[in-house]
Design an enzyme around this catalytic site. Structure first.
Site, PDB file in Angstrom:
ATOM      1  N   THR A   1       0.832  -1.206   0.000  1.00  0.00           N
ATOM      2  CA  THR A   1       0.000   0.000   0.000  1.00  0.00           C
ATOM      3  C   THR A   1       0.871   1.262   0.000  1.00  0.00           C
TER       4      THR A   1
ATOM      5  N   GLY B   1       3.338  -3.344   8.237  1.00  0.00           N
ATOM      6  CA  GLY B   1       3.702  -3.599   9.628  1.00  0.00           C
ATOM      7  C   GLY B   1       5.209  -3.719   9.757  1.00  0.00           C
TER       8      GLY B   1
ATOM      9  N   GLU C   1      -6.073  -5.970   3.834  1.00  0.00           N
ATOM     10  CA  GLU C   1      -6.202  -7.078   2.872  1.00  0.00           C
ATOM     11  C   GLU C   1      -7.367  -6.842   1.920  1.00  0.00           C
TER      12      GLU C   1
HETATM   13  C1  LIG Z   1      -9.396 -20.702  13.361  1.00  0.00           C
HETATM   14  C2  LIG Z   1      -8.638 -19.491  13.624  1.00  0.00           C
HETATM   15  C3  LIG Z   1      -7.727 -19.048  12.509  1.00  0.00           C
HETATM   16  C4  LIG Z   1      -6.988 -17.891  12.977  1.00  0.00           C
HETATM   17  C5  LIG Z   1      -5.978 -17.475  11.983  1.00  0.00           C
HETATM   18  C6  LIG Z   1      -5.273 -16.330  12.507  1.00  0.00           C
HETATM   19  C7  LIG Z   1      -4.369 -15.834  11.472  1.00  0.00           C
HETATM   20  C8  LIG Z   1      -4.030 -14.464  11.709  1.00  0.00           C
HETATM   21  C9  LIG Z   1      -4.500 -13.633  10.533  1.00  0.00           C
HETATM   22  C10 LIG Z   1      -3.800 -12.384  10.426  1.00  0.00           C
HETATM   23  C11 LIG Z   1      -4.048 -11.569  11.543  1.00  0.00           C
HETATM   24  C12 LIG Z   1      -3.363 -10.525  11.831  1.00  0.00           C
HETATM   25  C13 LIG Z   1      -2.255  -9.975  11.036  1.00  0.00           C
HETATM   26  C14 LIG Z   1      -2.681  -8.755  10.411  1.00  0.00           C
HETATM   27  C15 LIG Z   1      -1.676  -8.195   9.555  1.00  0.00           C
HETATM   28  C16 LIG Z   1      -2.254  -7.119   8.721  1.00  0.00           C
HETATM   29  C17 LIG Z   1      -2.037  -7.458   7.323  1.00  0.00           C
HETATM   30  C18 LIG Z   1      -2.509  -6.395   6.414  1.00  0.00           C
HETATM   31  C19 LIG Z   1      -1.718  -6.491   5.167  1.00  0.00           C
HETATM   32  C20 LIG Z   1      -2.282  -5.714   4.015  1.00  0.00           C
HETATM   33  O1  LIG Z   1      -3.261  -5.056   4.087  1.00  0.00           O
HETATM   34  S1  LIG Z   1      -1.406  -5.914   2.567  1.00  0.00           S
HETATM   35  C21 LIG Z   1      -2.188  -4.912   1.387  1.00  0.00           C
HETATM   36  C22 LIG Z   1      -3.486  -5.486   0.942  1.00  0.00           C
HETATM   37  N1  LIG Z   1      -3.967  -4.749  -0.168  1.00  0.00           N
HETATM   38  C23 LIG Z   1      -5.024  -5.107  -0.813  1.00  0.00           C
HETATM   39  O2  LIG Z   1      -5.661  -6.078  -0.473  1.00  0.00           O
HETATM   40  C24 LIG Z   1      -5.378  -4.295  -2.025  1.00  0.00           C
HETATM   41  C25 LIG Z   1      -6.771  -4.543  -2.488  1.00  0.00           C
HETATM   42  N2  LIG Z   1      -6.861  -4.364  -3.903  1.00  0.00           N
HETATM   43  C26 LIG Z   1      -6.779  -5.369  -4.766  1.00  0.00           C
HETATM   44  O3  LIG Z   1      -6.613  -6.526  -4.425  1.00  0.00           O
HETATM   45  C27 LIG Z   1      -6.887  -4.988  -6.213  1.00  0.00           C
HETATM   46  O4  LIG Z   1      -6.611  -3.651  -6.411  1.00  0.00           O
HETATM   47  C28 LIG Z   1      -8.253  -5.303  -6.792  1.00  0.00           C
HETATM   48  C29 LIG Z   1      -9.337  -4.519  -6.105  1.00  0.00           C
HETATM   49  C30 LIG Z   1      -8.547  -6.788  -6.662  1.00  0.00           C
HETATM   50  C31 LIG Z   1      -8.176  -4.959  -8.275  1.00  0.00           C
HETATM   51  O5  LIG Z   1      -6.989  -5.525  -8.807  1.00  0.00           O
HETATM   52  P1  LIG Z   1      -6.450  -5.125 -10.256  1.00  0.00           P
HETATM   53  O6  LIG Z   1      -6.138  -3.718 -10.350  1.00  0.00           O
HETATM   54  O7  LIG Z   1      -5.388  -6.070 -10.724  1.00  0.00           O
HETATM   55  O8  LIG Z   1      -7.775  -5.388 -10.944  1.00  0.00           O
HETATM   56  P2  LIG Z   1      -8.399  -5.738 -12.213  1.00  0.00           P
HETATM   57  O9  LIG Z   1      -9.711  -5.103 -12.135  1.00  0.00           O
HETATM   58  O10 LIG Z   1      -7.490  -5.414 -13.330  1.00  0.00           O
HETATM   59  O11 LIG Z   1      -8.538  -7.302 -12.111  1.00  0.00           O
HETATM   60  C32 LIG Z   1      -7.963  -8.102 -12.997  1.00  0.00           C
HETATM   61  C33 LIG Z   1      -8.503  -9.512 -12.864  1.00  0.00           C
HETATM   62  O12 LIG Z   1      -7.787 -10.149 -11.827  1.00  0.00           O
HETATM   63  C34 LIG Z   1      -8.688 -10.710 -10.903  1.00  0.00           C
HETATM   64  N3  LIG Z   1      -8.048 -10.646  -9.600  1.00  0.00           N
HETATM   65  C35 LIG Z   1      -7.852  -9.564  -8.825  1.00  0.00           C
HETATM   66  N4  LIG Z   1      -7.232  -9.933  -7.700  1.00  0.00           N
HETATM   67  C36 LIG Z   1      -7.016 -11.261  -7.782  1.00  0.00           C
HETATM   68  C37 LIG Z   1      -6.422 -12.214  -6.920  1.00  0.00           C
HETATM   69  N5  LIG Z   1      -5.920 -11.868  -5.726  1.00  0.00           N
HETATM   70  N6  LIG Z   1      -6.362 -13.491  -7.314  1.00  0.00           N
HETATM   71  C38 LIG Z   1      -6.874 -13.876  -8.497  1.00  0.00           C
HETATM   72  N7  LIG Z   1      -7.466 -13.019  -9.363  1.00  0.00           N
HETATM   73  C39 LIG Z   1      -7.539 -11.722  -9.011  1.00  0.00           C
HETATM   74  C40 LIG Z   1      -9.913  -9.860 -11.021  1.00  0.00           C
HETATM   75  O13 LIG Z   1     -11.023 -10.565 -10.535  1.00  0.00           O
HETATM   76  C41 LIG Z   1      -9.958  -9.606 -12.509  1.00  0.00           C
HETATM   77  O14 LIG Z   1     -10.470 -10.774 -13.130  1.00  0.00           O
HETATM   78  P3  LIG Z   1     -11.149 -10.687 -14.549  1.00  0.00           P
HETATM   79  O15 LIG Z   1     -10.184 -10.040 -15.494  1.00  0.00           O
HETATM   80  O16 LIG Z   1     -12.380  -9.865 -14.358  1.00  0.00           O
HETATM   81  O17 LIG Z   1     -11.454 -12.107 -14.901  1.00  0.00           O
HETATM   82  C1  LIG Z   2      -3.954  -2.020  10.653  1.00  0.00           C
HETATM   83  C2  LIG Z   2      -3.569  -2.002   9.218  1.00  0.00           C
HETATM   84  C3  LIG Z   2      -2.500  -2.767   8.789  1.00  0.00           C
HETATM   85  C4  LIG Z   2      -2.097  -2.732   7.459  1.00  0.00           C
HETATM   86  N1  LIG Z   2      -1.001  -3.445   7.070  1.00  0.00           N
HETATM   87  C5  LIG Z   2      -0.559  -3.340   5.798  1.00  0.00           C
HETATM   88  C6  LIG Z   2       0.622  -4.003   5.391  1.00  0.00           C
HETATM   89  O1  LIG Z   2       1.264  -4.705   6.164  1.00  0.00           O
HETATM   90  N2  LIG Z   2       1.054  -3.857   4.120  1.00  0.00           N
HETATM   91  C7  LIG Z   2       0.377  -3.105   3.229  1.00  0.00           C
HETATM   92  O2  LIG Z   2       0.821  -3.018   2.091  1.00  0.00           O
HETATM   93  N3  LIG Z   2      -0.747  -2.479   3.569  1.00  0.00           N
HETATM   94  C8  LIG Z   2      -1.235  -2.566   4.838  1.00  0.00           C
HETATM   95  N4  LIG Z   2      -2.379  -1.915   5.203  1.00  0.00           N
HETATM   96  C9  LIG Z   2      -3.075  -1.091   4.227  1.00  0.00           C
HETATM   97  C10 LIG Z   2      -4.397  -1.697   3.791  1.00  0.00           C
HETATM   98  O3  LIG Z   2      -4.184  -2.800   2.978  1.00  0.00           O
HETATM   99  C11 LIG Z   2      -5.230  -0.609   3.100  1.00  0.00           C
HETATM  100  O4  LIG Z   2      -5.550   0.368   4.061  1.00  0.00           O
HETATM  101  C12 LIG Z   2      -6.475  -1.206   2.502  1.00  0.00           C
HETATM  102  O5  LIG Z   2      -6.147  -2.005   1.392  1.00  0.00           O
HETATM  103  C13 LIG Z   2      -7.493  -0.136   2.088  1.00  0.00           C
HETATM  104  O6  LIG Z   2      -6.950   0.788   1.250  1.00  0.00           O
HETATM  105  P1  LIG Z   2      -7.030   2.367   1.514  1.00  0.00           P
HETATM  106  O7  LIG Z   2      -6.621   2.598   2.908  1.00  0.00           O
HETATM  107  O8  LIG Z   2      -6.270   3.006   0.441  1.00  0.00           O
HETATM  108  O9  LIG Z   2      -8.572   2.712   1.399  1.00  0.00           O
HETATM  109  P2  LIG Z   2      -9.293   3.370   0.170  1.00  0.00           P
HETATM  110  O10 LIG Z   2      -9.169   2.413  -0.992  1.00  0.00           O
HETATM  111  O11 LIG Z   2      -8.833   4.750  -0.033  1.00  0.00           O
HETATM  112  O12 LIG Z   2     -10.796   3.357   0.677  1.00  0.00           O
HETATM  113  C14 LIG Z   2     -11.489   4.524   1.135  1.00  0.00           C
HETATM  114  C15 LIG Z   2     -12.966   4.426   0.723  1.00  0.00           C
HETATM  115  O13 LIG Z   2     -13.050   4.419  -0.694  1.00  0.00           O
HETATM  116  C16 LIG Z   2     -13.884   3.360  -1.129  1.00  0.00           C
HETATM  117  N5  LIG Z   2     -13.389   2.810  -2.398  1.00  0.00           N
HETATM  118  C17 LIG Z   2     -12.109   2.667  -2.809  1.00  0.00           C
HETATM  119  N6  LIG Z   2     -12.054   2.072  -4.020  1.00  0.00           N
HETATM  120  C18 LIG Z   2     -13.317   1.823  -4.394  1.00  0.00           C
HETATM  121  C19 LIG Z   2     -13.930   1.190  -5.501  1.00  0.00           C
HETATM  122  N7  LIG Z   2     -13.200   0.683  -6.504  1.00  0.00           N
HETATM  123  N8  LIG Z   2     -15.260   1.105  -5.538  1.00  0.00           N
HETATM  124  C20 LIG Z   2     -16.023   1.581  -4.539  1.00  0.00           C
HETATM  125  N9  LIG Z   2     -15.500   2.175  -3.434  1.00  0.00           N
HETATM  126  C21 LIG Z   2     -14.175   2.299  -3.362  1.00  0.00           C
HETATM  127  C22 LIG Z   2     -13.763   2.306  -0.035  1.00  0.00           C
HETATM  128  O14 LIG Z   2     -14.902   1.449  -0.013  1.00  0.00           O
HETATM  129  C23 LIG Z   2     -13.660   3.159   1.223  1.00  0.00           C
HETATM  130  O15 LIG Z   2     -14.974   3.472   1.642  1.00  0.00           O
HETATM  131  C24 LIG Z   2      -2.805  -1.936   6.528  1.00  0.00           C
HETATM  132  C25 LIG Z   2      -3.906  -1.192   6.955  1.00  0.00           C
HETATM  133  C26 LIG Z   2      -4.288  -1.211   8.278  1.00  0.00           C
HETATM  134  C27 LIG Z   2      -5.464  -0.383   8.712  1.00  0.00           C
END
Ligand SMILES: CCCCCCCCCC/C=C\CCCCCCCC(=O)SCCNC(=O)CCNC(=O)[C@H](O)C(C)(C)COP(=O)(O)OP(=O)(O)OC[C@H]1O[C@@H](n2cnc3c(N)ncnc32)[C@H](O)[C@@H]1OP(=O)(O)O
Ligand SMILES: Cc1cc2nc3c(=O)[nH]c(=O)nc-3n(C[C@H](O)[C@H](O)[C@H](O)COP(=O)(O)OP(=O)(O)OC[C@H]3O[C@@H](n4cnc5c(N)ncnc54)[C@H](O)[C@@H]3O)c2cc1C
Length: 646
Positions: free
Chosen positions: A138, A176, A414
């Site tokens: 991010t 993180g 995520e």
């Molecule tokens: C029983 C108890 C169990 C307990 C378990 C405990 C375990 C602990 C768990 C953890 C707990 C704590 C730790 C916390 C740590 C915090 C971690 C936080 C880390 C993060 O946040 S990392 C950053 C995360 N960021 C995101 O998730 C970003 C979100 N955005 C996206 O994923 C993408 O932008 C998107 C919205 C999916 C769009 O992607 P893109 O721009 O590539 O999109 P397109 O529109 O071009 O899509 C193209 C095509 O690809 C398909 N697609 C998209 N994503 C995926 C994928 N991941 N895999 C497969 N395919 C994918 C999409 O559907 C399109 O398909 P199409 O072309 O339409 O067929």
């Molecule tokens: C505690 C914590 C830990 C994290 N850890 C990590 C990490 O380890 N590594 C990492 O890379 N990232 C990490 N992140 C970042 C996290 O993955 C992002 O915050 C998350 O993916 C959301 O993105 P954003 O903050 O840019 O929100 P935004 O995308 O800006 O969202 C803001 C608003 O816009 C709306 N919006 C955005 N796009 C669309 C759309 N296409 N259509 C409709 N509505 C939309 C959303 O619904 C929301 O209401 C962490 C975040 C937190 C809070």
């Protein structure tokens, strides 16, 4: 032991232990989990309640705990990933650990994306914790993957990639372990031979291996947050940082700069799919903890009056049951959905590793949808549990404020939940395929017979009454038909296209329908998986009590979404009027088993860390003791008196 809670346990109609076995997946697994939980008796894990510490102290405590965990894991010889997970969730309690990201994102990325040579180099370093990693995706200005700005430009003359954050908005933000890690997996747009090839993952060293001083890179902590005080979420600004060609995961660039396409560009996103799948199980766990606290407390708390008799247990108030029992049913439902999600993840990722990517789109859609559905529900559920504990729920001693603050970012990280729900393109695609006569497989197969069913919004009076509200299989069927809301979303897109809107605008103008369709699809999956699970449960007493919970889950969901069911003509108005009556009957049936049902989750007191949720129910004396430990009570007269009041 509090006599109320003793009485509750005597009322149970089933064997709690046997239900615990079902939740764990068998007696052997329960036995092992309990053995692992014995680590809680280790004095090295005796810690001050973090609520009494400053942020810096909390971070330090978390680092110490993480380091201790690693040493103890080695000492006890725990190496199986599921057992490590179990061990960590016991020791971690309700808080996060500073090395959490190393385990849940950095290591899994290495495991899934390193080639043989890279595995040989990086895995020993990362599993021995010499290399401590984070996952930097991010950016300050973006989370949408195609929009990320960080660049990795290949320089064939030196065989290096040059990583750069060209703007303020491209600074990596949130990863993180900003202070803890010495390496990062950095997601950047790959440029080679003057062409952009999209997002790829690179290993970047951030800090010196001995001194931990930052290399010429700006890296640090982003400051205090809503929760996550133990975690040093960080920033990372890269100014033309050079890394060897070998540090590109999956190595898609040849020495001469030629780009070699991967089997699927989406494999780079694999770690997110993994965590989204895990978050379904985490939702179940946190919902179960919250219910345990609120239900045990409600069994020992007496308040007001129903009749002119001594104050009743608050669990006897119908409204209290209506707040808590649907959540208890949800905790059970999500536990079984969590098991399904884990199995599905490992099954499909096994196929992917063998080169069969056919089910990747379904895995992505299901994990994204269920992640959003379960975390949203749990997030609001924790707050209902807190409110149901009255004033004491507001005290940090209840653990409910911490559970909420630590859990709520799951709705954001995520993949923000709305954005995840919008990954329903797959649903619409499946609907169109089914409409064109293709036979769908797997969870989407219910769309095959949509045409025959003609589920559309026309008057309920024109439809036969399909549903016996006392019959679970009928309820599953109506959820299935409600999931045909995808048809409305598909139609909305079609209508927009007919108005000559672009595909993108048509999509955005139908987004509310799409999210609703996705929600309905996930809700159907949960009801179906809960019901399917019942057929595996042979013990008649347990089957009966879980069937009651499943009915409550299904009917409560219909009551909350009655408009959809009425509009689609799936239920008649008289049937809808019967549902609250039936729900009240179910609450009465669940009441005698409520405490036993939360006992079956089997949380040790130290894991719950809640004065209100104690197994022995001795809440008041322990609340008093907890308050006396408050740092404000360290002296009888606080220094502020001398400074400002005297
Ligand atoms: C029983 C108890 C169990 C307990 C378990 C405990 C375990 C602990 C768990 C953890 C707990 C704590 C730790 C916390 C740590 C915090 C971690 C936080 C880390 C993060 O946040 S990392 C950053 C995360 N960021 C995101 O998730 C970003 C979100 N955005 C996206 O994923 C993408 O932008 C998107 C919205 C999916 C769009 O992607 P893109 O721009 O590539 O999109 P397109 O529109 O071009 O899509 C193209 C095509 O690809 C398909 N697609 C998209 N994503 C995926 C994928 N991941 N895999 C497969 N395919 C994918 C999409 O559907 C399109 O398909 P199409 O072309 O339409 O067929
Ligand atoms: C505690 C914590 C830990 C994290 N850890 C990590 C990490 O380890 N590594 C990492 O890379 N990232 C990490 N992140 C970042 C996290 O993955 C992002 O915050 C998350 O993916 C959301 O993105 P954003 O903050 O840019 O929100 P935004 O995308 O800006 O969202 C803001 C608003 O816009 C709306 N919006 C955005 N796009 C669309 C759309 N296409 N259509 C409709 N509505 C939309 C959303 O619904 C929301 O209401 C962490 C975040 C937190 C809070």
């Amino acid at each position: 032991m509090n006599p109320d809670i003793v009485k509750e346990r005597q009322n149970a109609s089933f064997d709690v232990q046997k239900l615990t076995y079902i939740l764990d997946g068998g007696p052997e697994k329960t036995k092992r989990r309990r053995e692992i939980s014995l680590v809680l008796n280790d004095p090295d894990f005796d810690e001050e309640d973090p609520n009494f510490l400053s942020r810096s102290e909390r971070y330090e405590q978390a680092v110490r705990k993480s380091a201790q965990m690693i040493l103890k894991l080695r000492e006890y010889g725990i190496s199986d990933p599921a057992e490590i997970n179990c061990y960590k969730s016991v020791v971690r309690g309700n808080f996060h650990e500073s090395l959490g990201l190393h385990y849940v994102m950095f290591l899994p990325t290495l495991y899934s994306q390193c080639d043989q040579e890279q595995s040989k180099k990086w895995l020993p370093l990362a599993t021995s914790f010499e290399v401590l990693g984070t996952y930097a995706q991010t950016e300050l200005g973006h989370t949408h993957l195609r929009g990320l700005e960080t660049t990795a430009t290949f320089d064939p003359t030196t065989q290096e990639f040059v990583l750069n954050s060209p703007t303020v908005t491209s600074i990596k933000w949130w990863p993180g372990a900003g202070k803890t890690s010495n390496h990062a997996v950095v997601l950047a747009q790959l440029y080679t031979r003057g062409k952009c090839h999209g997002l790829h993952a690179f290993i970047v060293q951030l800090r010196h291996m001995d001194t931990h001083e930052p290399l010429p890179i700006l890296v640090g902590d982003i400051g205090p947050k809503f929760g996550f005080s133990e975690v040093d979420n960080g920033f990372l600004k890269l100014d033309h940082v050079r890394i060897p060609r070998e540090n590109m995961l999956m190595k898609h660039v040849e020495p001469d700069g030629r780009y070699v396409k991967p089997a699927s560009a989406k494999l780079t996103y694999g770690t997110m799919v993994f965590i989204r799948s895990l978050l379904v199980g985490l939702s179940a766990l946190v919902m179960a903890k919250s219910c345990t606290i609120a239900i045990r407390y409600s069994a020992v708390r007496h308040q007001s009056e129903i009749r002119s008799e001594p104050e009743p247990q608050i669990l006897d108030y119908q409204t209290q049951q209506y707040k808590l029992f649907p959540l208890l049913a949800t905790a059970y439902a999500f536990s079984f959905v969590g098991q399904y999600m884990t199995e599905t993840y490992y099954r499909i990722s096994g196929d992917i590793n063998q080169g069969d990517l056919s089910e990747l789109p379904e895995l992505h859609a299901v994990s994204a949808g269920l992640k959003a559905f379960t975390t949203w529900t749990t997030n609001t559920g924790i707050e209902v549990c807190r409110m149901s504990c009255g004033g004491h729920g507001y005290s940090r001693s209840s653990a409910l404020p911490d559970l909420y603050a630590e859990f709520t970012p799951t709705c954001t990280y995520e993949g923000e939940n709305t954005v995840m729900m919008l990954q329903t393109a797959y649903l619409v695609k499946s609907y169109r395929q089914a409409k064109a006569g293709e036979q769908l497989r797997g969870i989407m197969s219910y769309l095959n017979d949509m045409e025959q069913r003609h589920v559309r919004a026309h008057p309920a009076s024109a439809r036969p009454a399909l549903v016996d509200i006392n019959d679970l299989s009928d309820l599953v069927e109506s959820y299935k038909l409600r999931a045909a809301l995808v048809e409305s979303a598909a139609k909305s897109i079609q209508q927009e296209l007919q108005k000559r809107r672009s595909h993108e605008d048509a999509w955005n103008n139908s987004a509310i329908d799409l999210v609703k369709a996705s929600d309905a699809h996930c809700h159907y999956m949960v009801v179906k998986l809960f019901t399917d699970k019942l057929s595996e449960i042979g013990d008649p007493d347990i089957n009966l009590v879980l069937t009651t919970l499943a009915q409550l889950y299904a009917l409560h969901g219909i009551a909350l979404n009655s408009g959809d069911f009425l509009q689609a003509g799936l239920l008649t108005v008289p049937q809808m009027q019967q549902i609250p009556v039936r729900i009240k009957e179910l609450l009465c049936l669940i009441r005698p088993n409520a405490v036993a049902l939360v006992d079956a989750f089997d949380f040790p007191d130290k894991v719950l860390s809640s004065v209100l949720g104690r197994y022995d129910g001795n809440v008041y004396e322990n609340l008093f003791e907890w308050a006396r430990r408050s740092p404000l009570n360290a002296t009888e007269v606080h220094e502020s008196f001398h400074k400002y009041l005297k």
